[in-house]
Design a protein around this motif. Structure first.
Motif, PDB file in Angstrom:
ATOM      1  N   GLU A 108      16.436 -33.173 -79.529  1.00 47.37           N
ATOM      2  CA  GLU A 108      16.313 -32.798 -78.112  1.00 47.37           C
ATOM      3  C   GLU A 108      16.247 -34.048 -77.236  1.00 47.37           C
ATOM      4  O   GLU A 108      15.804 -35.109 -77.659  1.00 47.37           O
ATOM      5  CB  GLU A 108      15.060 -31.945 -77.894  1.00 47.37           C
ATOM      6  CG  GLU A 108      15.310 -30.451 -77.878  1.00 47.37           C
ATOM      7  CD  GLU A 108      16.396 -30.004 -76.884  1.00 47.37           C
ATOM      8  OE1 GLU A 108      16.698 -30.723 -75.924  1.00 47.37           O
ATOM      9  OE2 GLU A 108      16.956 -28.922 -77.109  1.00 47.37           O
ATOM     10  N   LYS A 109      16.684 -33.878 -75.995  1.00 40.37           N
ATOM     11  CA  LYS A 109      16.560 -34.968 -75.031  1.00 40.37           C
ATOM     12  C   LYS A 109      15.112 -35.117 -74.622  1.00 40.37           C
ATOM     13  O   LYS A 109      14.403 -34.099 -74.626  1.00 40.37           O
ATOM     14  CB  LYS A 109      17.442 -34.735 -73.788  1.00 40.37           C
ATOM     15  CG  LYS A 109      17.581 -33.308 -73.293  1.00 40.37           C
ATOM     16  CD  LYS A 109      16.381 -32.513 -72.922  1.00 40.37           C
ATOM     17  CE  LYS A 109      15.554 -32.972 -71.786  1.00 40.37           C
ATOM     18  NZ  LYS A 109      14.417 -32.049 -71.480  1.00 40.37           N
TER      19      LYS A 109
ATOM     20  N   TYR B 246       1.268 -31.428 -72.325  1.00 35.84           N
ATOM     21  CA  TYR B 246       1.686 -32.806 -72.591  1.00 35.84           C
ATOM     22  C   TYR B 246       2.758 -33.287 -71.623  1.00 35.84           C
ATOM     23  O   TYR B 246       2.972 -34.473 -71.452  1.00 35.84           O
ATOM     24  CB  TYR B 246       2.182 -32.983 -74.037  1.00 35.84           C
ATOM     25  CG  TYR B 246       3.535 -32.364 -74.306  1.00 35.84           C
ATOM     26  CD1 TYR B 246       4.702 -33.033 -73.956  1.00 35.84           C
ATOM     27  CD2 TYR B 246       3.635 -31.114 -74.893  1.00 35.84           C
ATOM     28  CE1 TYR B 246       5.938 -32.471 -74.171  1.00 35.84           C
ATOM     29  CE2 TYR B 246       4.867 -30.549 -75.112  1.00 35.84           C
ATOM     30  CZ  TYR B 246       6.011 -31.224 -74.759  1.00 35.84           C
ATOM     31  OH  TYR B 246       7.228 -30.655 -74.963  1.00 35.84           O
TER      32      TYR B 246
ATOM     33  N   GLY C 279       9.752 -27.725 -85.751  1.00 39.66           N
ATOM     34  CA  GLY C 279       8.794 -27.500 -84.668  1.00 39.66           C
ATOM     35  C   GLY C 279       8.986 -26.143 -84.020  1.00 39.66           C
ATOM     36  O   GLY C 279      10.105 -25.735 -83.717  1.00 39.66           O
TER      37      GLY C 279
ATOM     38  N   SER D 264       6.375 -25.601 -88.616  1.00 38.31           N
ATOM     39  CA  SER D 264       5.422 -25.918 -87.562  1.00 38.31           C
ATOM     40  C   SER D 264       4.150 -26.434 -88.216  1.00 38.31           C
ATOM     41  O   SER D 264       3.810 -26.024 -89.333  1.00 38.31           O
ATOM     42  CB  SER D 264       5.109 -24.669 -86.732  1.00 38.31           C
ATOM     43  OG  SER D 264       4.036 -24.947 -85.858  1.00 38.31           O
TER      44      SER D 264
ATOM     45  N   LEU E 141       5.748 -30.184 -91.275  1.00 40.00           N
ATOM     46  CA  LEU E 141       7.060 -30.734 -90.936  1.00 40.00           C
ATOM     47  C   LEU E 141       7.659 -31.454 -92.142  1.00 40.00           C
ATOM     48  O   LEU E 141       8.871 -31.389 -92.388  1.00 40.00           O
ATOM     49  CB  LEU E 141       6.938 -31.688 -89.744  1.00 40.00           C
ATOM     50  CG  LEU E 141       6.318 -31.098 -88.460  1.00 40.00           C
ATOM     51  CD1 LEU E 141       6.274 -32.156 -87.356  1.00 40.00           C
ATOM     52  CD2 LEU E 141       7.094 -29.871 -87.972  1.00 40.00           C
TER      53      LEU E 141
ATOM     54  N   PHE F  74      24.300 -23.625 -75.300  1.00 40.46           N
ATOM     55  CA  PHE F  74      23.469 -23.903 -76.476  1.00 40.46           C
ATOM     56  C   PHE F  74      24.274 -23.656 -77.761  1.00 40.46           C
ATOM     57  O   PHE F  74      24.285 -24.472 -78.673  1.00 40.46           O
ATOM     58  CB  PHE F  74      22.214 -23.021 -76.475  1.00 40.46           C
ATOM     59  CG  PHE F  74      21.321 -23.262 -75.284  1.00 40.46           C
ATOM     60  CD1 PHE F  74      20.465 -24.345 -75.249  1.00 40.46           C
ATOM     61  CD2 PHE F  74      21.335 -22.403 -74.191  1.00 40.46           C
ATOM     62  CE1 PHE F  74      19.641 -24.576 -74.145  1.00 40.46           C
ATOM     63  CE2 PHE F  74      20.528 -22.624 -73.094  1.00 40.46           C
ATOM     64  CZ  PHE F  74      19.672 -23.713 -73.067  1.00 40.46           C
TER      65      PHE F  74
ATOM     66  N   ASN G  12       8.322 -34.952 -76.434  1.00 39.15           N
ATOM     67  CA  ASN G  12       9.140 -36.152 -76.204  1.00 39.15           C
ATOM     68  C   ASN G  12       8.640 -37.385 -76.951  1.00 39.15           C
ATOM     69  O   ASN G  12       9.423 -38.148 -77.514  1.00 39.15           O
ATOM     70  CB  ASN G  12       9.179 -36.471 -74.707  1.00 39.15           C
ATOM     71  CG  ASN G  12       9.854 -35.381 -73.914  1.00 39.15           C
ATOM     72  OD1 ASN G  12      10.610 -34.587 -74.468  1.00 39.15           O
ATOM     73  ND2 ASN G  12       9.586 -35.331 -72.619  1.00 39.15           N
TER      74      ASN G  12
ATOM     75  N   VAL H 110      11.493 -24.102 -76.541  1.00 39.20           N
ATOM     76  CA  VAL H 110      12.944 -24.185 -76.332  1.00 39.20           C
ATOM     77  C   VAL H 110      13.721 -23.463 -77.447  1.00 39.20           C
ATOM     78  O   VAL H 110      14.896 -23.137 -77.292  1.00 39.20           O
ATOM     79  CB  VAL H 110      13.385 -25.669 -76.190  1.00 39.20           C
ATOM     80  CG1 VAL H 110      13.163 -26.445 -77.469  1.00 39.20           C
ATOM     81  CG2 VAL H 110      14.823 -25.766 -75.734  1.00 39.20           C
TER      82      VAL H 110
HETATM   83  N1  LIG Z   1      17.741 -28.377 -73.954  1.00 41.46           N
HETATM   84  C1  LIG Z   1      16.956 -27.640 -73.231  1.00 41.46           C
HETATM   85  O1  LIG Z   1      17.388 -26.730 -72.517  1.00 41.46           O
HETATM   86  C2  LIG Z   1      15.478 -27.888 -73.245  1.00 41.46           C
HETATM   87  C3  LIG Z   1      14.623 -27.020 -72.592  1.00 41.46           C
HETATM   88  C4  LIG Z   1      13.260 -27.233 -72.676  1.00 41.46           C
HETATM   89  C5  LIG Z   1      12.795 -28.319 -73.401  1.00 41.46           C
HETATM   90  N2  LIG Z   1      13.644 -29.174 -74.003  1.00 41.46           N
HETATM   91  C6  LIG Z   1      13.142 -30.303 -74.804  1.00 41.46           C
HETATM   92  O2  LIG Z   1      12.698 -29.740 -76.017  1.00 41.46           O
HETATM   93  C7  LIG Z   1      11.517 -30.383 -76.458  1.00 41.46           C
HETATM   94  C8  LIG Z   1      10.447 -29.327 -76.607  1.00 41.46           C
HETATM   95  O3  LIG Z   1      10.133 -28.779 -75.340  1.00 41.46           O
HETATM   96  P1  LIG Z   1       9.298 -27.410 -75.273  1.00 41.46           P
HETATM   97  O4  LIG Z   1       8.905 -27.214 -73.875  1.00 41.46           O
HETATM   98  O5  LIG Z   1      10.035 -26.345 -75.967  1.00 41.46           O
HETATM   99  O6  LIG Z   1       8.028 -27.847 -76.129  1.00 41.46           O
HETATM  100  P2  LIG Z   1       6.711 -27.093 -76.575  1.00 41.46           P
HETATM  101  O7  LIG Z   1       6.867 -25.616 -76.552  1.00 41.46           O
HETATM  102  O8  LIG Z   1       5.586 -27.669 -75.830  1.00 41.46           O
HETATM  103  O9  LIG Z   1       6.622 -27.553 -78.088  1.00 41.46           O
HETATM  104  C9  LIG Z   1       6.738 -28.899 -78.519  1.00 41.46           C
HETATM  105  C10 LIG Z   1       5.961 -29.039 -79.813  1.00 41.46           C
HETATM  106  O10 LIG Z   1       4.584 -29.005 -79.498  1.00 41.46           O
HETATM  107  C11 LIG Z   1       3.903 -28.246 -80.485  1.00 41.46           C
HETATM  108  N3  LIG Z   1       3.265 -27.080 -79.814  1.00 41.46           N
HETATM  109  C12 LIG Z   1       3.857 -26.069 -79.173  1.00 41.46           C
HETATM  110  N4  LIG Z   1       2.932 -25.182 -78.711  1.00 41.46           N
HETATM  111  C13 LIG Z   1       1.749 -25.679 -79.055  1.00 41.46           C
HETATM  112  C14 LIG Z   1       0.418 -25.244 -78.895  1.00 41.46           C
HETATM  113  N5  LIG Z   1       0.127 -24.118 -78.244  1.00 41.46           N
HETATM  114  N6  LIG Z   1      -0.542 -26.010 -79.396  1.00 41.46           N
HETATM  115  C15 LIG Z   1      -0.269 -27.157 -80.041  1.00 41.46           C
HETATM  116  N7  LIG Z   1       0.983 -27.614 -80.255  1.00 41.46           N
HETATM  117  C16 LIG Z   1       1.958 -26.886 -79.765  1.00 41.46           C
HETATM  118  C17 LIG Z   1       4.903 -27.740 -81.470  1.00 41.46           C
HETATM  119  O11 LIG Z   1       4.884 -28.463 -82.690  1.00 41.46           O
HETATM  120  P3  LIG Z   1       4.431 -27.650 -83.987  1.00 41.46           P
HETATM  121  O12 LIG Z   1       5.291 -26.449 -84.058  1.00 41.46           O
HETATM  122  O13 LIG Z   1       4.617 -28.560 -85.126  1.00 41.46           O
HETATM  123  O14 LIG Z   1       3.000 -27.306 -83.738  1.00 41.46           O
HETATM  124  C18 LIG Z   1       6.209 -27.901 -80.758  1.00 41.46           C
HETATM  125  O15 LIG Z   1       7.266 -28.152 -81.630  1.00 41.46           O
HETATM  126  C19 LIG Z   1      11.205 -31.467 -75.430  1.00 41.46           C
HETATM  127  O16 LIG Z   1      11.690 -32.687 -75.902  1.00 41.46           O
HETATM  128  C20 LIG Z   1      11.964 -31.041 -74.187  1.00 41.46           C
HETATM  129  O17 LIG Z   1      12.386 -32.162 -73.434  1.00 41.46           O
HETATM  130  C21 LIG Z   1      14.975 -28.962 -73.953  1.00 41.46           C
END
Ligand SMILES: NC(=O)c1ccc[n+]([C@@H]2O[C@H](COP(=O)([O-])OP(=O)(O)OC[C@H]3O[C@@H](n4cnc5c(N)ncnc54)[C@H](OP(=O)(O)O)[C@@H]3O)[C@@H](O)[C@H]2O)c1
Length: 338
Positions: free
Chosen positions: A103-104, A171, A14, A39, A65, A291, A83, A18
Motif C-alpha cells: 500500500e501507499k 495512528y 493485516g 492479523s 504476520l 482495485f 504506514n 482497506v
Molecule cells: N488504496 C487505497 O484506496 C487505500 C485506502 C485506505 C488506506 N490505504 C492504505 O492502506 C493502509 C492501511 O490503511 P487502513 O486505513 O485500512 O488501516 P487500518 O484499518 O488502520 O489497519 C492498519 C493495520 O492496523 C492494525 N489494526 C487495524 N485495526 C486495529 C485495531 N482496532 N486495533 C489495533 N490494530 C489495528 C491492523 O494490523 P493487524 O491486522 O496485524 O492487527 C491493520 O493491518 C495504509 O497504508 C493506507 O495508507 C489505501
C-alpha cells in the motif's frame, strides 16, 4: 499449465480496513486467488474475511504476520499495514521470497525504498507501490489527450484530495509525519503522484504550508511544486474539508479535468476538457474497478516476470517530493527536492 493460465496465490498481511476494497478485488481478479490472510489480533483475520468476502471458501487465517510469510502456499503478499510499518514488513515479505504489492506510501524514507529495491532484485520478486487509481482507464484517456497534442504542452497541474476524518484509525493523526502520521502520507501522496503523472520532469523545489494538530500531524497542506521551465504543480489536501479527489491540467492549447479520482466500483467516471479553438467536451466513461485492475496488472507482472507499470523509481520520486513538502511546511521556506 503455462504461467499465463494459472492464478497468482495471494496472502493479505493485516486485517486493515482497506481490505473492504482489496479483498474482493483479489478474490475476483481473473488471474488471482486468495489463499490466506493474517492479523496480529486473534480472530481479526477471520472476521475481515467474513465481512468483506462472505462465502469465500478455502482461505487460511493466520494469527501472526510471520505465519503468513512462512506459508508456502502464498506467492504474493498484499501489505496494508499502517504506514510506518510498510518498510519493515516489505523487507520481511521479500526475504521470504514473496512478490509484494505494498500500500501507499511504500515507505517514509527514500533509503528504505532503496533497501526494498535491492532486496527485491536479490530475491527476484516483483514489487509495486499500491497507487490503485493509476489503473483506472479515465487517466489513460486524459494521457491520450496529451499524447495526441490536443492540450498542447502541459504547463500546470492542480490536484485536490480531501475528506473529513471521522472514525479513522488513530495512528493516522496521533503522530507526526516522521512516524507515518498526517495527511501527506495518507492522501497527499496521491496529490503529488497525480502532478507527477502529467509533468514529465523531475521536481526541483516545493513550497508548502500546513495546518497541524496537537500531535504534530499535518491535517491540511497546500503547496506549489516547481518542475522547471515555468511548469508548476499545485496541490492541496486535507482531513478537514469535504470529500474531493480531482485534478486539472492546463496546457498551452487547452485543459482537462478528472472530477473523481477515488472511483468506487459502479461509479460513473466523468472527465471534461476544452481547447482554445472552441472544443468543450464532457465524457462519461464506463465504470471500472481500479482495485481489481491493479491486482490483475500486478498478478500478470509477477506471473510473467514483467516490470510493473509503477516502478520503484516512481516510488522513490514520490517519496522524495513528499518528504521535501513536509520539510518545507515545517521550515516555512521553499525546499529543494533532493
Ligand atoms: N488504496 C487505497 O484506496 C487505500 C485506502 C485506505 C488506506 N490505504 C492504505 O492502506 C493502509 C492501511 O490503511 P487502513 O486505513 O485500512 O488501516 P487500518 O484499518 O488502520 O489497519 C492498519 C493495520 O492496523 C492494525 N489494526 C487495524 N485495526 C486495529 C485495531 N482496532 N486495533 C489495533 N490494530 C489495528 C491492523 O494490523 P493487524 O491486522 O496485524 O492487527 C491493520 O493491518 C495504509 O497504508 C493506507 O495508507 C489505501
Amino acid at each position: 499449465m503455462t504461467d499465463h493460465a494459472r492464478k497468482l496465490r495471494w496472502g493479505i498481511l493485516g486485517a486493515a480496513r482497506v481490505n473492504e476494497r482489496l479483498l474482493p478485488a483479489i478474490a475476483g481478479a481473473a488471474n488471482s486467488g486468495l489463499v490466506a490472510i493474517a492479523s496480529r489480533r486473534p480472530g481479526a483475520a477471520a472476521a475481515t474475511l467474513a465481512r468483506y468476502a462472505p462465502g469465500l471458501e478455502g482461505v487460511k487465517t493466520h494469527d501472526s504476520l510471520e505465519a503468513l510469510l512462512d506459508d508456502e502456499d502464498v506467492e504474493a503478499v498484499y501489505l496494508p499495514l499502517a504506514n510506518q510499518e510498510h518498510a519493515e514488513w516489505a523487507l520481511k515479505a521479500i526475504a521470504a521470497g514473496k512478490h509484494l504489492l505494498c500500500e501507499k506510501p511504500m515507505a517514509l524514507r527514500v533509503a528504505d525504498i532503496e533497501a526494498i529495491e535491492a532486496a527485491a532484485q536479490e530475491r527476484g520478486v516483483t514489487v509495486m507501490e499500491g497507487f490503485m487509481y493509476r489503473f483506472h482507464p479515465q487517466h489513460a484517456r486524459i494521457l491520450r489527450l496529451i499524447e495526441d497534442g490536443t492540450l498542447g504542452e502541459i504547463r500546470s497541474v492542480r490536484a485536490t484530495y480531501s475528506f473529513t476524518m471521522r472514525q479513522a484509525r488513530l495512528y493516522r493523526v496521533d503522530r507526526g509525519p516522521d512516524q507515518g502520521g498526517g495527511a501527506m502520507w495518507d492522501i497527499g501522496c496521491y496529490a503529488i503522484h497525480s502532478l507527477r503523472m502529467f509533468i514529465d520532469a523531475p521536481p526541483l523545489a516545493v513550497a508548502a504550508l500546513a495546518h497541524y494538530n496537537g500531535h504534530g500531524a499535518d491535517t491540511s497542506m497546500s503547496g506549489v511544486v516547481d518542475f522547471g521551465g515555468g511548469r508548476h504543480g499545485h496541490f492541496d489536501f486535507s482531513f478537514e474539508r469535504a470529500r474531493r479527489s480531482e485534478y486539472e491540467i492546463i496546457g498551452s492549447k487547452g485543459g482537462a479535468k478528472c472530477h473523481t479520482v477515488w472511483q468506487l466500483p459502479g461509479d460513473v467516471p466523468v472527465l471534461s476538457w476544452w481547447t482554445e479553438d472552441g472544443w468543450e467536451c464532457v465524457e462519461r466513461l464506463p465504470p471500472a474497478d481500479h482495485f481489481r485492475l491493479e491486482v490483475e496488472h500486478f498478478a500478470a507482472c509477477a506471473l510473467e516476470g514483467k516490470p510493473p507499470a509503477l516502478s520503484l523509481e516512481d516510488a522513490k520520486a514520490n517519496c522524495r517530493l513528499a518528504a521535501a513538502a513536509i520539510r518545507s511546511a515545517a521550515s516555512g521556506r521553499a525546499e529543494d527536492v533532493v
